[in-house]
Design a protein around this motif. Structure first.
Motif, mmCIF file in Angstrom:
data_model
loop_
_atom_site.group_PDB
_atom_site.id
_atom_site.type_symbol
_atom_site.label_atom_id
_atom_site.label_comp_id
_atom_site.label_asym_id
_atom_site.label_seq_id
_atom_site.Cartn_x
_atom_site.Cartn_y
_atom_site.Cartn_z
ATOM 1 N N ASP A 197 -3.634 16.176 17.566
ATOM 2 C CA ASP A 197 -2.892 14.941 17.298
ATOM 3 C C ASP A 197 -1.464 15.099 17.806
ATOM 4 O O ASP A 197 -1.143 16.053 18.521
ATOM 5 N N ASN A 198 -0.585 14.191 17.381
ATOM 6 C CA ASN A 198 0.778 14.174 17.891
ATOM 7 C C ASN A 198 1.766 14.728 16.881
ATOM 8 O O ASN A 198 2.941 14.298 16.853
ATOM 9 N N SER A 258 -4.186 13.076 21.358
ATOM 10 C CA SER A 258 -4.820 11.783 21.109
ATOM 11 C C SER A 258 -3.771 10.675 21.102
ATOM 12 O O SER A 258 -2.561 10.922 20.994
ATOM 13 N N ALA A 259 -4.258 9.439 21.166
ATOM 14 C CA ALA A 259 -3.346 8.285 21.167
ATOM 15 C C ALA A 259 -2.656 8.155 19.818
ATOM 16 O O ALA A 259 -3.263 8.414 18.776
ATOM 17 N N PHE A 294 -1.372 6.841 16.341
ATOM 18 C CA PHE A 294 -1.880 5.921 15.328
ATOM 19 C C PHE A 294 -3.348 5.535 15.569
ATOM 20 O O PHE A 294 -3.792 4.455 15.181
ATOM 21 N N HIS A 295 -4.087 6.438 16.236
ATOM 22 C CA HIS A 295 -5.515 6.166 16.472
ATOM 23 C C HIS A 295 -6.285 7.464 16.258
ATOM 24 O O HIS A 295 -6.623 8.186 17.213
ATOM 25 N N PRO A 296 -6.582 7.836 14.983
ATOM 26 C CA PRO A 296 -7.266 9.105 14.685
ATOM 27 C C PRO A 296 -8.641 9.215 15.312
ATOM 28 O O PRO A 296 -9.150 10.313 15.549
ATOM 29 N N ALA A 297 -9.286 8.075 15.599
ATOM 30 C CA ALA A 297 -10.635 8.128 16.161
ATOM 31 C C ALA A 297 -10.658 8.750 17.554
ATOM 32 O O ALA A 297 -11.723 9.157 18.039
ATOM 33 N N SER A 298 -9.487 8.811 18.207
ATOM 34 C CA SER A 298 -9.444 9.449 19.524
ATOM 35 C C SER A 298 -9.785 10.937 19.436
ATOM 36 O O SER A 298 -10.248 11.518 20.420
ATOM 37 N N ASN A 299 -9.542 11.511 18.294
ATOM 38 C CA ASN A 299 -9.914 12.918 18.057
ATOM 39 C C ASN A 299 -10.898 12.949 16.875
ATOM 40 O O ASN A 299 -10.688 13.623 15.873
ATOM 41 N N GLY A 300 -11.977 12.181 17.036
ATOM 42 C CA GLY A 300 -12.914 11.975 15.936
ATOM 43 C C GLY A 300 -13.606 13.243 15.468
ATOM 44 O O GLY A 300 -13.904 13.403 14.277
ATOM 45 N N GLU A 347 -11.217 15.025 13.135
ATOM 46 C CA GLU A 347 -11.007 14.267 11.904
ATOM 47 C C GLU A 347 -12.238 14.330 11.000
ATOM 48 O O GLU A 347 -12.123 14.432 9.775
#
Length: 310
Positions: free
Chosen positions: A49-50, A73-74, A76-82, A85
Motif C-alpha cells: 500500500d501507500n 496500489s492505488a 484509497f483503493h484497498p482492492a488493488s492489493n486484494g 488485504e
C-alpha cells in the motif's frame, strides 16, 4: 488485539507470513524482510500500500539494491492489493478463534494450520505448493506410515542379525572351502575368482568346476606351506596331516596286545609289520581292532539317604 503485524503472502503458493512488530518504521520493516528473504529468496516484485514505511527513500533504496520491482496500489483503493488485504482479514479472524497461550503461541498455531490447509484457489495446501511435500501434522499420527513402519522393522532385524553375525572379508584369490550339496563330501576346496554380488562369490574348484556361492557357504582354508594358483592347481609345499590317536602306538613301532585271563595288556617290543604298499599321504593305515579291556567300575560304597519318618 493491541499488536501490529507485518503480513506477507506469496502470490503463487498463497504461503502466509506474519510477524509481530514493535514498530512499523522502515528500518524495522527492512530487518524483517531480510529475515524472510533469507528463507525464501528474493521476489521478482513486491506489492504494497501507500504507507509511509513503503514510500520512504530508505525502503526504495533497499528495493533497488536487491533488484525487486516495487509496485504500490492505488490510493484509497484497498482492492488493488486484494490478496494482501484478504490475508490480513484471515489472520485477524484466525487469531480471534485461538484460545489459550500468548499472542506468539496463537500466531504459530494459526500459521501452522493455515499452511497445511488446502486453498480454495489452488486446491492444494500452501506448504505443498511451496515445498513440494506434506509437512507432518497431528492427523498423521492417527494414520500409520507403512513405509516408516517397514523401515523400522528392517532396522531391528538387521540389529538382531548383526549381533550374532561375524564379519567376513573375502576377496579374489582367497583359498576357501565351499559347501557341497550334491554329494557326500560336504566341503570342497577351491579359490575365489571374483565377487558376483555384495555377498556372493564365484569359486573355482580344484577339479576345474566353477560354482557361485553365498558367503555363508564359504570358509577360509588355511593349508600349511601350500598355495593355489588362479587356475585351481596346487603349487609347492606339503599338507599338514594329523595322525589319528588310534594308530599313534603303531607309528612308534610297538603294538598293544591284550593278555589272556588277567585283563592286563602286554607290550610287544617287536616292530609291527609294514605293508608292502604304503597308504597314500593323508590317510591312516588300517589297524586291526583289539579286544576291549575289562571295564573299571567304582568300588565306593553307597549309603542310602536318611529320611524323616513321622
Amino acid at each position: 488485539m493491541g499488536h501490529m503485524f507485518l503480513v506477507m503472502v506469496d502470490a503463487h503458493s498463497k504461503w502466509l507470513e506474519a510477524h509481530i512488530m514493535s514498530n512499523i518504521t522502515a528500518t524495522t520493516t527492512i530487518k524483517k524482510l531480510r529475515q524472510v528473504f533469507s528463507t525464501h529468496g528474493l521476489p521478482d516484485s513486491l506489492v504494497s500500500d501507500n504507507a509511509t514505511t513503503f514510500t520512504c527513500d530508505l525502503f526504495q533504496e533497499f528495493m533497488r539494491r536487491n533488484g525487486i520491482r516495487h509496485v504500490r496500489s492505488a490510493p484509497f483503493h484497498p482492492a488493488s492489493n486484494g490478496l494482501a488485504e484478504r490475508a490480513v482479514q484471515t489472520l485477524k479472524e484466525g487469531l480471534k478463534r485461538m484460545t489459550g497461550g500468548t499472542i506468539t503461541t496463537k500466531l504459530s498455531r494459526f500459521l501452522f494450520q493455515y499452511r497445511i490447509t488446502p486453498q480454495t484457489t489452488t486446491g492444494q495446501a500452501p506448504a505443498v505448493m511451496l515445498m513440494g511435500r506434506w509437512p507432518k501434522a497431528h492427523l498423521d499420527l492417527l494414520r500409520p506410515n507403512i513405509r516408516a513402519r517397514v523401515e523400522r522393522k528392517q532396522e531391528k532385524q538387521k540389529e538382531r542379525h548383526d549381533h550374532h553375525a561375524r564379519e567376513r572379508q573375502l576377496k579374489p584369490n582367497d583359498t576357501v572351502y565351499i559347501r557341497n550339496f550334491t554329494s557326500s563330501q560336504r566341503w570342497l576346496p577351491g579359490i575365489i575368482l571374483s565377487q558376483s554380488g555384495p555377498v556372493s562369490f564365484v569359486v573355482k574348484l580344484t577339479d576345474g568346476r566353477v560354482m557361485r556361492r553365498h558367503q555363508d557357504h564359504l570358509r577360509l582354508r588355511y593349508d600349511k606351506d601350500k598355495t593355489m594358483s588362479s587356475d585351481g592347481t596346487a603349487v609347492g609345499g606339503s599338507i599338514q596331516v594329523e595322525i589319528p590317536q588310534e594308530t599313534a602306538s603303531e607309528e612308534q613301532g610297538h603294538s598293544v596286545v591284550p593278555a589272556e585271563g588277567n585283563g592286563h595288556s602286554l607290550t610287544n617290543t617287536q616292530p609291527a609289520p609294514v605293508p608292502s604298499d604304503p597308504a597314500p599321504l593323508g590317510h591312516a593305515l588300517p589297524v586291526s581292532r583289539s579286544t576291549p579291556g575289562v571295564l573299571r567300575r567304582s568300588q565306593r560304597s553307597h549309603k542310602p539317604p536318611e529320611r524323616l519318618t513321622l
